[in-house]
Design an enzyme around this catalytic site. Structure first.
Site, PDB file in Angstrom:
ATOM      1  N   LYS A  69      40.982  32.971  47.178  1.00 15.35           N
ATOM      2  CA  LYS A  69      40.317  33.598  45.531  1.00 15.35           C
ATOM      3  C   LYS A  69      38.965  34.476  46.038  1.00 15.35           C
ATOM      4  O   LYS A  69      38.713  35.210  46.039  1.00 15.35           O
ATOM      5  CB  LYS A  69      39.887  32.254  44.268  1.00 15.35           C
ATOM      6  CG  LYS A  69      41.009  32.602  43.427  1.00 15.35           C
ATOM      7  CD  LYS A  69      41.008  31.398  42.218  1.00 15.35           C
ATOM      8  CE  LYS A  69      42.305  31.047  41.795  1.00 15.35           C
ATOM      9  NZ  LYS A  69      42.248  30.608  40.841  1.00 15.35           N
ATOM     10  N   GLN A 113      38.366  25.606  37.721  1.00 18.86           N
ATOM     11  CA  GLN A 113      39.554  25.871  38.515  1.00 18.86           C
ATOM     12  C   GLN A 113      40.814  24.697  38.088  1.00 18.86           C
ATOM     13  O   GLN A 113      39.754  23.868  37.868  1.00 18.86           O
ATOM     14  CB  GLN A 113      39.516  25.401  40.361  1.00 18.86           C
ATOM     15  CG  GLN A 113      40.684  24.649  41.242  1.00 18.86           C
ATOM     16  CD  GLN A 113      41.487  26.308  41.241  1.00 18.86           C
ATOM     17  OE1 GLN A 113      41.206  27.778  41.109  1.00 18.86           O
ATOM     18  NE2 GLN A 113      43.067  26.419  40.772  1.00 18.86           N
ATOM     19  N   ASP A 136      39.880  34.103  33.673  1.00 14.67           N
ATOM     20  CA  ASP A 136      41.352  33.593  33.482  1.00 14.67           C
ATOM     21  C   ASP A 136      41.598  34.009  32.841  1.00 14.67           C
ATOM     22  O   ASP A 136      42.799  33.723  32.064  1.00 14.67           O
ATOM     23  CB  ASP A 136      41.202  32.109  34.022  1.00 14.67           C
ATOM     24  CG  ASP A 136      40.998  31.884  35.353  1.00 14.67           C
ATOM     25  OD1 ASP A 136      42.097  32.681  36.068  1.00 14.67           O
ATOM     26  OD2 ASP A 136      40.906  30.660  35.606  1.00 14.67           O
TER      27      ASP A 136
END
Ligand code: NAP
Length: 307
Positions: A69, A113, A136
């Site tokens: 990422k 994460q 997200d």
């Protein structure tokens, strides 16, 4: 790779039928657009869009995802900061770090994460992220806004699926869509997003009886179950569009999807390969959401539209 080569790759037709949807190519094209947007924001506001990734623990796969990422961010001109916390961190410590990032006006996107170490309650953590920085799309507010068709940030994998269909000019409205897999991060939001685009949607899961009776009806079949070879050609309608989200590592180390690619590609009209299909789009849509977050925060017209 030259533009000519890229076009050739895009037109790749499997020798026996389906057009192979080249996710790497579409991701690269989208990133070119995002790079321009990021440069424009830097020129206008004197700072780049910025993403903070919070990693708790030292799970090897998570570290690899986080590093990919960060690399993708650098590639398009997004600043990325990785905050690493020990696996033993308390909920209070993690929430304090999130709060600090929420308050930091130079940060546009925050991502925690997953998976988290087991002692940390995922929902309590995700809900602490400011909605306007939840790139997200996992905050309950974002999930709810998706259900009513006004997504703040569409979750990245379903967003990538939708973008692939759009990029290939595949109509969604009025199509029979069957989604195999009902997880909160892939199956359910994919179904909701395609329903918002006027598809008729059916969701299947592990307790669905006789999966094939549903999959055979699909004009667009999206498979996200995490089961290699779950979908074989007899389960697919001739001419269907098949989007394979699954990523499975076989004992010999080979990465495959959930669909028997060789068999199904003889019947489908379009199919995504694994690897090289949906995967490259997922990180790209994270970049798109981060740039959208920066544009919104700076009062700019937003790059991406909610579905
Ligand atoms: P997940 O949370 O494990 O959910 C899997 C879903 O599939 C569940 O709803 C499960 O049903 C259903 N399922 C399992 N076996 C099935 C069967 N035999 N028939 C029908 N449905 C079945 O997984 P996920 O996070 O959604 O991920 C799914 C797959 O996509 C994984 O392979 C993952 O690695 C991959 N993935 C890829 C990307 C990408 O960027 N390409 C991103 C995220 C995930 P129940 O709900 O009844 O248990």
């Amino acid at each position: 790779m030259t533009t000519a080569n890229l076009n050739t790759a895009s037109e790749m037709i499997h020798s026996t039928g389906a057009k192979i949807i080249d996710g790497r190519l579409h991701a690269r094209r989208l990133r070119e657009e995002l790079r321009i947007k990021a440069a424009e924001l830097l020129a206008k506001f004197g700072a780049p869009p910025k993403l903070t990734v919070i990693l708790v623990g030292d799970d090897a796969a998570s570290r690899l995802y986080v590093s990919n990422k960060s690399k993708a961010c650098r590639d398009v001109g997004i600043e990325s900061v990785v905050i690493t916390l020990p696996a033993s961190s308390t909920l209070d410590t993690l929430l304090a770090v999130i709060e600090e990032q929420n308050r930091d006006a130079s940060v546009h996107g925050i991502l925690v994460q997953l998976p988290l170490p087991r002692h940390l309650p995922v929902h309590a953590v995700l809900e602490r992220i400011a909605v306007e920085k939840d790139v997200d799309g996992f905050h309950l507010y974002n999930v709810g806004s998706l259900a009513v068709g006004t997504a703040v940030f569409p979750p990245c994998t379903p967003y990538g699926v939708q973008k692939l269909l759009e990029a290939e000019g595949i109509p969604i409205a009025g199509q029979n869509v069957v989604v195999v897999g009902a997880s909160n991060i892939v199956g359910k939001p994919t179904a909701m997003m395609l329903m918002q685009r006027d598809a008729t949607v059916c969701i299947c899961h592990a307790k669905t009886r006789d999966l094939a009776q549903f999959t055979i009806l699909a004009d667009i079949l999206v498979v996200a179950a995490g089961r290699p070879n779950l979908i074989v050609s007899q389960m697919v309608k001739t001419g269907a569009v098949v989007i394979d989200v699954g990523i499975n590592r076989l004992p010999d180390g080979k990465i495959v999807g959930d669909v028997d690619f060789d068999g199904v590609s003889q019947k489908a009209s379009y199919i995504t390969p694994v690897p090289g299909g949906v995967g490259p789009m997922t990180v790209t849509m994270l970049l798109a959401n981060t740039i959208t977050a920066a544009q919104r925060m700076w009062g700019e017209p937003s790059h991406a539209r909610a579905p």
